[in-house]
Scaffold this motif. Structure first.
Motif, PDB file in Angstrom:
ATOM      1  N   PRO A  40       8.208   3.316  14.368  1.00 27.66           N
ATOM      2  CA  PRO A  40       7.654   1.978  14.081  1.00 27.66           C
ATOM      3  C   PRO A  40       6.296   2.001  13.382  1.00 27.66           C
ATOM      4  O   PRO A  40       5.883   0.998  12.819  1.00 27.66           O
ATOM      5  N   GLN A  41       5.576   3.110  13.431  1.00 21.54           N
ATOM      6  CA  GLN A  41       4.242   3.171  12.843  1.00 21.54           C
ATOM      7  C   GLN A  41       4.203   4.030  11.575  1.00 21.54           C
ATOM      8  O   GLN A  41       3.138   4.536  11.199  1.00 21.54           O
ATOM      9  N   ASP A  42       5.325   4.176  10.912  1.00 15.30           N
ATOM     10  CA  ASP A  42       5.383   4.981   9.686  1.00 15.30           C
ATOM     11  C   ASP A  42       4.861   4.147   8.507  1.00 15.30           C
ATOM     12  O   ASP A  42       5.487   3.165   8.103  1.00 15.30           O
ATOM     13  N   PRO A  43       3.738   4.514   7.911  1.00 18.43           N
ATOM     14  CA  PRO A  43       3.184   3.706   6.807  1.00 18.43           C
ATOM     15  C   PRO A  43       4.106   3.661   5.589  1.00 18.43           C
ATOM     16  O   PRO A  43       4.075   2.704   4.815  1.00 18.43           O
ATOM     17  N   ARG A  44       4.930   4.702   5.434  1.00 16.36           N
ATOM     18  CA  ARG A  44       5.848   4.738   4.292  1.00 16.36           C
ATOM     19  C   ARG A  44       6.882   3.625   4.366  1.00 16.36           C
ATOM     20  O   ARG A  44       7.294   3.077   3.341  1.00 16.36           O
ATOM     21  N   VAL A  45       7.300   3.294   5.582  1.00 17.45           N
ATOM     22  CA  VAL A  45       8.270   2.203   5.762  1.00 17.45           C
ATOM     23  C   VAL A  45       7.671   0.891   5.272  1.00 17.45           C
ATOM     24  O   VAL A  45       8.316   0.119   4.560  1.00 17.45           O
ATOM     25  N   PHE A  46       6.424   0.648   5.638  1.00 12.85           N
ATOM     26  CA  PHE A  46       5.785  -0.613   5.237  1.00 12.85           C
ATOM     27  C   PHE A  46       5.488  -0.632   3.739  1.00 12.85           C
ATOM     28  O   PHE A  46       5.541  -1.681   3.101  1.00 12.85           O
ATOM     29  N   MET A  47       5.177   0.549   3.177  1.00 14.24           N
ATOM     30  CA  MET A  47       4.962   0.599   1.737  1.00 14.24           C
ATOM     31  C   MET A  47       6.237   0.207   0.989  1.00 14.24           C
ATOM     32  O   MET A  47       6.224  -0.640   0.090  1.00 14.24           O
ATOM     33  N   LEU A  48       7.357   0.826   1.378  1.00 10.56           N
ATOM     34  CA  LEU A  48       8.626   0.490   0.738  1.00 10.56           C
ATOM     35  C   LEU A  48       9.030  -0.949   1.054  1.00 10.56           C
ATOM     36  O   LEU A  48       9.618  -1.642   0.213  1.00 10.56           O
ATOM     37  N   GLY A  49       8.689  -1.404   2.258  1.00 11.55           N
ATOM     38  CA  GLY A  49       8.952  -2.807   2.597  1.00 11.55           C
ATOM     39  C   GLY A  49       8.197  -3.753   1.675  1.00 11.55           C
ATOM     40  O   GLY A  49       8.705  -4.822   1.307  1.00 11.55           O
ATOM     41  N   GLY A  50       6.993  -3.367   1.289  1.00 10.92           N
ATOM     42  CA  GLY A  50       6.225  -4.182   0.347  1.00 10.92           C
ATOM     43  C   GLY A  50       6.889  -4.244  -1.012  1.00 10.92           C
ATOM     44  O   GLY A  50       6.973  -5.314  -1.634  1.00 10.92           O
ATOM     45  N   LEU A  51       7.373  -3.091  -1.499  1.00 10.59           N
ATOM     46  CA  LEU A  51       8.076  -3.067  -2.784  1.00 10.59           C
ATOM     47  C   LEU A  51       9.344  -3.916  -2.718  1.00 10.59           C
ATOM     48  O   LEU A  51       9.671  -4.649  -3.664  1.00 10.59           O
ATOM     49  N   LEU A  52      10.045  -3.815  -1.597  1.00 13.49           N
ATOM     50  CA  LEU A  52      11.270  -4.600  -1.412  1.00 13.49           C
ATOM     51  C   LEU A  52      10.961  -6.094  -1.405  1.00 13.49           C
ATOM     52  O   LEU A  52      11.651  -6.894  -2.061  1.00 13.49           O
ATOM     53  N   ALA A  53       9.917  -6.481  -0.679  1.00 16.05           N
ATOM     54  CA  ALA A  53       9.563  -7.901  -0.603  1.00 16.05           C
ATOM     55  C   ALA A  53       9.190  -8.452  -1.980  1.00 16.05           C
ATOM     56  O   ALA A  53       9.599  -9.552  -2.350  1.00 16.05           O
ATOM     57  N   GLU A  54       8.423  -7.678  -2.753  1.00 16.57           N
ATOM     58  CA  GLU A  54       8.038  -8.144  -4.088  1.00 16.57           C
ATOM     59  C   GLU A  54       9.265  -8.318  -4.977  1.00 16.57           C
ATOM     60  O   GLU A  54       9.384  -9.300  -5.704  1.00 16.57           O
ATOM     61  N   LYS A  55      10.178  -7.344  -4.905  1.00 17.53           N
ATOM     62  CA  LYS A  55      11.413  -7.438  -5.710  1.00 17.53           C
ATOM     63  C   LYS A  55      12.238  -8.647  -5.303  1.00 17.53           C
ATOM     64  O   LYS A  55      12.964  -9.222  -6.119  1.00 17.53           O
ATOM     65  N   SER A  56      12.115  -9.053  -4.056  1.00 12.87           N
ATOM     66  CA  SER A  56      12.858 -10.210  -3.562  1.00 12.87           C
ATOM     67  C   SER A  56      12.157 -11.524  -3.891  1.00 12.87           C
ATOM     68  O   SER A  56      12.663 -12.596  -3.554  1.00 12.87           O
ATOM     69  N   GLY A  57      10.970 -11.432  -4.480  1.00 14.59           N
ATOM     70  CA  GLY A  57      10.220 -12.643  -4.813  1.00 14.59           C
ATOM     71  C   GLY A  57       9.299 -13.108  -3.711  1.00 14.59           C
ATOM     72  O   GLY A  57       8.694 -14.185  -3.812  1.00 14.59           O
ATOM     73  N   ASN A  58       9.154 -12.307  -2.657  1.00 15.83           N
ATOM     74  CA  ASN A  58       8.311 -12.683  -1.519  1.00 15.83           C
ATOM     75  C   ASN A  58       6.958 -11.970  -1.650  1.00 15.83           C
ATOM     76  O   ASN A  58       6.713 -10.939  -1.023  1.00 15.83           O
ATOM     77  N   VAL A  59       6.078 -12.525  -2.469  1.00 12.50           N
ATOM     78  CA  VAL A  59       4.796 -11.883  -2.734  1.00 12.50           C
ATOM     79  C   VAL A  59       3.930 -11.831  -1.472  1.00 12.50           C
ATOM     80  O   VAL A  59       3.278 -10.822  -1.189  1.00 12.50           O
ATOM     81  N   LYS A  60       3.948 -12.912  -0.697  1.00 14.86           N
ATOM     82  CA  LYS A  60       3.168 -12.945   0.550  1.00 14.86           C
ATOM     83  C   LYS A  60       3.622 -11.821   1.486  1.00 14.86           C
ATOM     84  O   LYS A  60       2.813 -11.094   2.058  1.00 14.86           O
ATOM     85  N   PRO A  74      -5.286   4.616   6.224  1.00 15.74           N
ATOM     86  CA  PRO A  74      -6.303   4.131   5.277  1.00 15.74           C
ATOM     87  C   PRO A  74      -6.594   5.089   4.126  1.00 15.74           C
ATOM     88  O   PRO A  74      -7.062   4.656   3.076  1.00 15.74           O
ATOM     89  N   ASP A  75      -6.335   6.372   4.312  1.00 16.86           N
ATOM     90  CA  ASP A  75      -6.639   7.355   3.275  1.00 16.86           C
ATOM     91  C   ASP A  75      -5.386   7.957   2.655  1.00 16.86           C
ATOM     92  O   ASP A  75      -5.441   9.023   2.034  1.00 16.86           O
ATOM     93  N   TRP A  76      -4.266   7.258   2.812  1.00 14.91           N
ATOM     94  CA  TRP A  76      -3.011   7.754   2.221  1.00 14.91           C
ATOM     95  C   TRP A  76      -2.880   7.162   0.817  1.00 14.91           C
ATOM     96  O   TRP A  76      -2.765   5.942   0.637  1.00 14.91           O
ATOM     97  N   GLY A  77      -2.924   8.037  -0.181  1.00 16.27           N
ATOM     98  CA  GLY A  77      -2.954   7.614  -1.572  1.00 16.27           C
ATOM     99  C   GLY A  77      -1.820   6.712  -2.022  1.00 16.27           C
ATOM    100  O   GLY A  77      -2.063   5.654  -2.632  1.00 16.27           O
ATOM    101  N   PRO A  78      -0.551   7.072  -1.752  1.00 14.92           N
ATOM    102  CA  PRO A  78       0.556   6.243  -2.251  1.00 14.92           C
ATOM    103  C   PRO A  78       0.511   4.794  -1.763  1.00 14.92           C
ATOM    104  O   PRO A  78       0.769   3.870  -2.532  1.00 14.92           O
ATOM    105  N   GLY A  79       0.163   4.585  -0.491  1.00 11.99           N
ATOM    106  CA  GLY A  79       0.088   3.223   0.033  1.00 11.99           C
ATOM    107  C   GLY A  79      -1.022   2.431  -0.633  1.00 11.99           C
ATOM    108  O   GLY A  79      -0.845   1.261  -1.010  1.00 11.99           O
ATOM    109  N   LEU A  80      -2.183   3.065  -0.784  1.00  7.42           N
ATOM    110  CA  LEU A  80      -3.307   2.412  -1.448  1.00  7.42           C
ATOM    111  C   LEU A  80      -2.976   2.077  -2.900  1.00  7.42           C
ATOM    112  O   LEU A  80      -3.307   1.007  -3.401  1.00  7.42           O
ATOM    113  N   LEU A  81      -2.304   3.019  -3.576  1.00  8.43           N
ATOM    114  CA  LEU A  81      -1.972   2.804  -4.983  1.00  8.43           C
ATOM    115  C   LEU A  81      -1.017   1.634  -5.153  1.00  8.43           C
ATOM    116  O   LEU A  81      -1.192   0.789  -6.046  1.00  8.43           O
ATOM    117  N   GLU A  82       0.000   1.559  -4.303  1.00  8.69           N
ATOM    118  CA  GLU A  82       0.951   0.450  -4.410  1.00  8.69           C
ATOM    119  C   GLU A  82       0.268  -0.891  -4.125  1.00  8.69           C
ATOM    120  O   GLU A  82       0.578  -1.903  -4.763  1.00  8.69           O
TER     121      GLU A  82
END
Length: 436
Positions: A40-60, A74-82
Motif C-alpha cells: 500500500p505504500q509503494d510510491p511507484r503505484v501512485f506515480m503510475l496512478g497519476g499517469l492513469l488519472a491524467e490519461k482518463s481526464g482526471n487532472v485533480k 521525497p527524493d525519488w527522481g521518477p516520481g518528482l519528474l512526473e
C-alpha cells in the motif's frame, strides 16, 4: 534470487505501465489495485496512478496521486519528474521549474531526467534554464547531435547569435545534407540579421527538395528579398506546438491585451450582439472569449488545427475554417459580416494589398474592420520582415490601402501590442468602417 522475488510489485507495475501506454486504462486500474493491495505504500503505484488519472481526464486525481508518490519518497527522481511534467502540462510553471531543478540535483547523470527538465524549461519559456541543462547534458554525452541542436536554438532565442551559428555550422559540416541542421543554421542567421550568410544553406535545402515552400521562403530571405507572406507550412507547426500554453504565454507572459480592448470596442458599437463576426487568425479564441455568445455568427479562421481545438473549448464560435486567412477572405461572399478582426495576424500573413480590399467587399454596409500591425519605419519599405521572423507594416501604407479600398472612415491608434524580452512591441491598430 529473481527480481520478482525481491520486488513482488515489479510484475504488476510493468504490466500496468504497458496497459497505460496501450490505452487499456480499465485493466491498468485493476492491475494497479492489485499492486496497491500487495504494497500500500509503494510510491511507484501512485506515480503510475497519476499517469492513469491524467490519461482518463482526471487532472485533480492525477495531482493527488503524484503528490502522494512524492510524499512517500521525497527524493525519488521518477516520481518528482512526473509531478514536474504534469505541473508543466497544466501551465503551473513556477512549481514545475522548482520541482524540475530538484530532480536534476538528485539525478544529475540521468539522461531521461535531463530530457524532462529541458522539456519543462521550454514549456515554461525559460531558455536560460534550458541552456544550462543542455550544456550539462553535453558534458555527459559530448557531441550529441540532438542536444547541440536544442542548445543552438535556445542560444539564438537568447540573442547569443555567434555561438548559435557556430554550433549550426559545425553540425552542417558534419552532415552537409541534414535538413534539420541546414534549416537551423538558416534560421539562426536570419535571427542574427545576417540572412545572406545562409544562402549556401538554402541552396543545399532546395537541392534536397526543390518544391518545398518553406525552403523557397528562406531562399528568398537569403537573397535579400521580402516574401509576401510566411507559408502556412512554416507557421502551422509552430502554433500547433504552442496551442496548449499559448494563452498563458501571451496574456500573462507577454501582457497581450488586444483581444480585450478590441472585444470591448466591438461590443460598444454593437451592444445587442446582433452581428456576424469573422475572426481572422482566431488562434485559441481569445477574442471570442471577450465577445461571448453572439446573436449572429462568430466564425474563426486559423491554419492551426491545434489552436482551433483550444478555441472550440470556449463554446462561443459557431464554426471554424482551417485555411490561410488570405484564401478565406478571397473566397468569402460579399457583404456577409458586420465585423472583421485580425489581431496579431499580419505579423505572419504579411502583405495586405489584397486583404484590405477583400475585407471591404466582405463587410456589410456600415461594417467595421479592426486589424493590428507591428510598426515599420515610415522612411523605409511598406513591408519589412524583422529578424524576429515577423512582418512590420508602414502605417501610411496601410492607411492608403484602406482609403483606396473605399472605407468611409479610417482611424489609427498607436499602441504597445505586447512585450518581448520585457520591452513593449510598438504597433498600431486600424479601425476602418464601410459606408452604411
Amino acid at each position: 534470487m529473481s527480481a520478482t522475488a525481491t520486488d513482488p510489485n515489479l510484475q504488476h507495475l510493468t504490466k500496468a505501465r504497458d496497459q497505460i501506454a496501450q490505452g487499456d486504462l480499465k485493466n491498468a486500474a485493476l492491475t494497479l489495485n492489485k499492486a496497491n493491495r500487495q504494497w500500500p505504500q509503494d510510491p511507484r503505484v501512485f506515480m503510475l496512478g497519476g499517469l492513469l488519472a491524467e490519461k482518463s481526464g482526471n487532472v485533480k486525481g492525477a495531482f493527488e496521486a503524484l503528490r502522494k508518490s512524492v510524499a512517500l519518497a521525497p527524493d525519488w527522481g521518477p516520481g518528482l519528474l512526473e509531478l514536474a511534467l504534469l505541473l508543466a502540462r497544466q501551465n503551473q510553471f513556477k512549481e514545475a521549474v522548482e520541482t524540475a531543478e530538484k530532480v536534476a540535483l538528485i539525478e544529475p547523470r540521468n539522461l531521461q531526467v535531463l530530457a524532462g527538465v529541458v522539456d519543462i524549461a521550454h514549456r515554461a519559456g525559460h531558455a536560460e534554464m534550458a541552456v544550462r541543462h543542455l550544456r550539462r547534458g553535453l558534458e555527459l554525452v559530448p557531441g550529441d547531435v540532438m542536444l547541440r541542436r536544442l542548445l543552438a536554438r535556445d542560444l539564438s532565442e537568447l540573442g547569443q547569435h555567434e555561438e548559435s551559428i557556430a554550433l549550426w555550422t559545425a553540425l552542417v559540416a558534419e552532415n552537409p545534407q541534414d535538413p534539420q541542421s541546414l534549416i537551423g543554421r538558416v534560421q539562426a542567421c536570419i535571427a542574427a540579421g545576417q540572412p545572406a550568410q545562409a544562402e549556401q544553406n538554402t541552396a543545399a535545402l532546395l537541392q534536397l527538395a526543390p518544391d518545398d515552400v518553406v525552403y523557397q521562403y528562406y531562399a528568398q530571405l537569403a537573397r535579400g528579398e521580402t516574401p509576401a507572406q510566411q507559408p502556412a507550412e512554416l507557421t502551422r507547426p509552430m502554433f500547433d506546438n504552442m496551442a496548449e500554453f499559448y494563452d498563458l504565454h501571451v496574456v500573462r507572459g507577454l501582457k497581450y491585451q488586444l483581444p480585450k480592448q478590441v472585444g470591448d470596442q466591438i461590443l460598444a458599437r454593437h451592444p445587442d450582439k446582433k452581428i456576424n463576426v469573422l475572426d481572422l487568425g482566431c488562434g485559441t479564441g481569445l477574442l471570442g472569449v471577450c465577445l461571448g455568445r453572439l446573436d449572429g455568427a462568430l466564425v474563426g479562421v486559423d491554419p492551426s488545427m491545434k489552436m482551433i481545438e483550444q478555441a472550440a473549448r470556449h463554446n462561443v464560435y459557431d464554426r471554424f475554417h482551417t485555411v490561410n486567412l488570405h484564401d478565406a477572405l478571397r473566397e468569402t461572399p460579399d457583404a456577409l459580416y458586420q465585423v472583421i478582426a485580425a489581431l496579431d495576424v499580419f505579423i505572419y500573413a504579411g502583405d495586405v494589398s489584397e486583404a484590405i480590399p477583400n475585407a471591404h467587399r466582405v463587410l456589410a454596409p456600415g461594417g467595421m474592420m479592426v486589424f493590428s500591425f507591428e510598426a515599420a519605419p515610415e522612411q523605409g519599405p511598406d513591408l519589412v520582415l524583422l529578424p524576429s521572423g515577423r512582418y512590420a507594416h508602414k502605417r501610411s501604407h496601410v492607411e492608403a490601402l484602406c482609403q483606396a479600398a473605399g472605407f468611409a472612415t479610417v482611424e489609427v491608434r498607436d499602441t504597445a501590442l505586447r512585450e518581448e524580452n520585457r520591452q513593449p512591441v510598438n504597433g498600431f491598430v486600424v479601425t476602418a468602417c464601410k459606408a452604411a
